[in-house]
Motif scaffolding. Structure first.
Motif, mmCIF file in Angstrom:
data_model
loop_
_atom_site.group_PDB
_atom_site.id
_atom_site.type_symbol
_atom_site.label_atom_id
_atom_site.label_comp_id
_atom_site.label_asym_id
_atom_site.label_seq_id
_atom_site.Cartn_x
_atom_site.Cartn_y
_atom_site.Cartn_z
ATOM 1 N N ASP A 1 43.472 44.174 36.331
ATOM 2 C CA ASP A 1 43.460 43.130 35.307
ATOM 3 C C ASP A 1 44.371 41.958 35.692
ATOM 4 N N LEU A 2 44.173 41.466 36.932
ATOM 5 C CA LEU A 2 44.952 40.338 37.439
ATOM 6 C C LEU A 2 44.014 39.210 37.877
ATOM 7 N N PRO A 3 44.477 37.955 37.781
ATOM 8 C CA PRO A 3 43.659 36.837 38.249
ATOM 9 C C PRO A 3 43.673 36.725 39.775
ATOM 10 N N LEU A 4 42.766 35.889 40.287
ATOM 11 C CA LEU A 4 42.648 35.658 41.736
ATOM 12 C C LEU A 4 43.143 34.269 42.090
ATOM 13 N N ASN A 5 43.964 34.177 43.129
ATOM 14 C CA ASN A 5 44.471 32.903 43.640
ATOM 15 C C ASN A 5 43.723 32.652 44.959
ATOM 16 N N VAL A 6 42.800 31.668 44.955
ATOM 17 C CA VAL A 6 41.715 31.638 45.945
ATOM 18 C C VAL A 6 41.731 30.438 46.886
ATOM 19 N N HIS A 7 41.485 30.752 48.156
ATOM 20 C CA HIS A 7 41.361 29.785 49.252
ATOM 21 C C HIS A 7 39.868 29.645 49.577
ATOM 22 N N SER A 8 39.416 28.422 49.824
ATOM 23 C CA SER A 8 37.972 28.248 50.069
ATOM 24 C C SER A 8 37.677 27.133 51.069
ATOM 25 N N ARG A 9 38.500 27.032 52.115
ATOM 26 C CA ARG A 9 38.347 25.921 53.068
ATOM 27 C C ARG A 9 37.004 25.968 53.788
ATOM 28 N N SER A 10 36.313 24.840 53.779
ATOM 29 C CA SER A 10 34.984 24.727 54.412
ATOM 30 C C SER A 10 34.019 25.783 53.884
ATOM 31 N N LEU B 1 51.569 49.871 45.239
ATOM 32 C CA LEU B 1 52.997 50.160 45.027
ATOM 33 C C LEU B 1 53.655 49.106 44.130
ATOM 34 N N TYR B 2 53.303 47.829 44.356
ATOM 35 C CA TYR B 2 53.976 46.731 43.653
ATOM 36 C C TYR B 2 53.184 46.196 42.460
ATOM 37 N N LYS B 3 52.063 46.836 42.122
ATOM 38 C CA LYS B 3 51.114 46.227 41.160
ATOM 39 C C LYS B 3 51.742 45.783 39.839
ATOM 40 N N ASP B 4 52.744 46.515 39.360
ATOM 41 C CA ASP B 4 53.326 46.164 38.052
ATOM 42 C C ASP B 4 54.194 44.908 38.096
ATOM 43 N N LYS B 5 54.543 44.469 39.293
ATOM 44 C CA LYS B 5 55.373 43.271 39.420
ATOM 45 C C LYS B 5 54.542 41.993 39.571
ATOM 46 N N LEU B 6 53.224 42.148 39.786
ATOM 47 C CA LEU B 6 52.392 41.005 40.197
ATOM 48 C C LEU B 6 51.867 40.181 39.035
ATOM 49 N N VAL B 7 51.710 38.868 39.288
ATOM 50 C CA VAL B 7 51.027 38.001 38.313
ATOM 51 C C VAL B 7 49.597 37.687 38.767
ATOM 52 N N GLY B 8 49.277 38.034 40.033
ATOM 53 C CA GLY B 8 47.928 37.763 40.533
ATOM 54 C C GLY B 8 47.684 38.417 41.881
ATOM 55 N N ILE B 9 46.415 38.341 42.322
ATOM 56 C CA ILE B 9 46.024 38.793 43.660
ATOM 57 C C ILE B 9 45.725 37.533 44.470
ATOM 58 N N GLY B 10 46.462 37.345 45.578
ATOM 59 C CA GLY B 10 46.239 36.143 46.374
ATOM 60 C C GLY B 10 47.263 35.998 47.492
ATOM 61 N N GLU B 11 46.956 35.363 48.492
ATOM 62 C CA GLU B 11 45.901 34.380 48.586
ATOM 63 C C GLU B 11 44.682 35.035 49.225
ATOM 64 N N VAL B 12 43.570 34.969 48.521
ATOM 65 C CA VAL B 12 42.333 35.584 49.004
ATOM 66 C C VAL B 12 41.266 34.496 49.100
ATOM 67 N N GLY B 13 40.113 34.819 49.696
ATOM 68 C CA GLY B 13 39.038 33.825 49.711
ATOM 69 C C GLY B 13 38.199 33.847 50.970
ATOM 70 N N LEU B 14 37.580 32.694 51.224
ATOM 71 C CA LEU B 14 36.740 32.515 52.414
ATOM 72 C C LEU B 14 37.216 31.284 53.166
ATOM 73 N N CYS C 1 52.235 36.981 43.929
ATOM 74 C CA CYS C 1 50.836 37.394 44.112
ATOM 75 C C CYS C 1 50.760 38.049 45.489
ATOM 76 N N LEU C 2 50.073 39.158 45.584
ATOM 77 C CA LEU C 2 49.846 39.785 46.893
ATOM 78 C C LEU C 2 48.353 39.779 47.170
ATOM 79 N N GLY C 3 48.004 39.455 48.419
ATOM 80 C CA GLY C 3 46.596 39.432 48.802
ATOM 81 C C GLY C 3 46.456 39.224 50.296
ATOM 82 N N VAL C 4 45.225 39.394 50.770
ATOM 83 C CA VAL C 4 44.938 39.250 52.209
ATOM 84 C C VAL C 4 44.042 38.028 52.399
ATOM 85 N N HIS C 5 44.564 37.087 53.166
ATOM 86 C CA HIS C 5 43.941 35.774 53.411
ATOM 87 C C HIS C 5 42.769 35.915 54.389
#
Length: 272
Positions: free
Chosen positions: A139-148, A95-108, A64-68
């Motif tokens: 069309d990818l799921p989100l892997n999400v961080h939500s601390r506090s 560039l790597y989108k076809d290799k990914l299973v998700g977008i993450g780690e993203v969140g608040l 998964c690629l994403g910006v924390h």
């Protein structure tokens, strides 16, 4: 162990502390009958390493690629994310989108030391909104961080129409988590549940049908300040089984099926 193995839905295998022995860590996970590792990233500088790991361990390490929401300036200094951080990441995700299973780690992350001002919180929201839009387009799921930031994160995901969502190591109230359950979101539970009253309360209330397993390695292990590894996923499964009063095999079976629901591309790799 169950006929079906566990899936670690959120870990940081590209972390510096795994550099020297990543091969041994992966082999130990395989020997423990872990079926797959969903590996997340936190910033653009890590993307190539995460993709390289997925190429080195094909079908087992899934990226998964994403910006924390919290960006590391140096090991001693962290700050709230900005749109500029995201700009650096977007071409690489493309560039790597076809290799990914998700977008993450993203969140608040509204921990006061990272986001004390409304401006910082708004910056995080904008970065998350853009990544929700990106996930929808790819069309990818989100892997999400939500601390506090449990409620603000779930509310923003719902407002933006996010449907495939994994909330990792949710630290909010179980009643807030149930709002996520109603929206069809999944919650992954780490081995640190054995020392976290909050996680234990969460698992008591959450239906097994909404749960996945994770390690968040190298963090959130069974022992504080000790490097966590994907093979420890079964510690989380066993503790969930104990709380729910069901066999550990059932926990593994259901959470792995849930992992396939939230990360449909896992089906390309898992023989179930």
């Amino acid at each position: 162990m169950a006929a079906v193995g566990a899936v670690d839905c959120h870990c940081h295998l590209a972390a510096p502390c795994f550099q020297a022995d990543v091969e041994a860590v992966v082999r130990a996970a395989e020997q423990a009958a872990v079926m797959a590792l969903v590996v997340v990233s936190e910033q653009a500088g890590e993307f190539r390493s995460v993709v390289a790991l997925s190429e080195r361990f094909p079908g087992f390490v899934l990226p998964c690629l994403g910006v924390h929401p919290v960006q590391e300036v140096s090991p001693e200094e962290q700050r709230s994310v900005t749109l500029k951080d995201l700009d650096a990441a977007l071409p690489l995700i493309e560039l790597y989108k076809d290799k990914l299973v998700g977008i993450g780690e993203v969140g608040l992350d509204f921990t006061p030391r990272f986001a004390s001002t409304d401006e910082e919180k708004e910056g995080q929201r904008q970065v998350l909104i853009k990544q929700i839009e990106l996930a929808r387009r790819l069309d990818l799921p989100l892997n999400v961080h939500s601390r506090s930031a449990g409620r603000p994160t779930i509310n923003l995901l719902k407002e933006q129409g996010a449907t495939k969502v994994l909330l990792h190591a949710f630290d909010g109230k179980p009643s807030v988590a149930m709002e996520g359950v109603k929206a069809g979101y999944f919650f992954s539970i780490p081995p640190s549940i054995i020392r976290s009253e909050q996680k234990q309360k969460l698992v008591k209330l959450l239906p097994l049908e909404s749960m996945c397993l994770e390690t968040d390695s190298p963090a959130l292990g069974p022992e504080k300040q000790v490097r966590n590894e994907p093979k420890n996923i079964y510690i989380a499964a066993e503790y969930i089984a104990k709380i729910k009063g069901i066999p550990v095999e059932e926990v593994i079976e259901v959470t792995t099926q849930n992992a396939l629901k939230v990360f449909p591309k896992l089906r390309n790799f898992l023989q179930i």
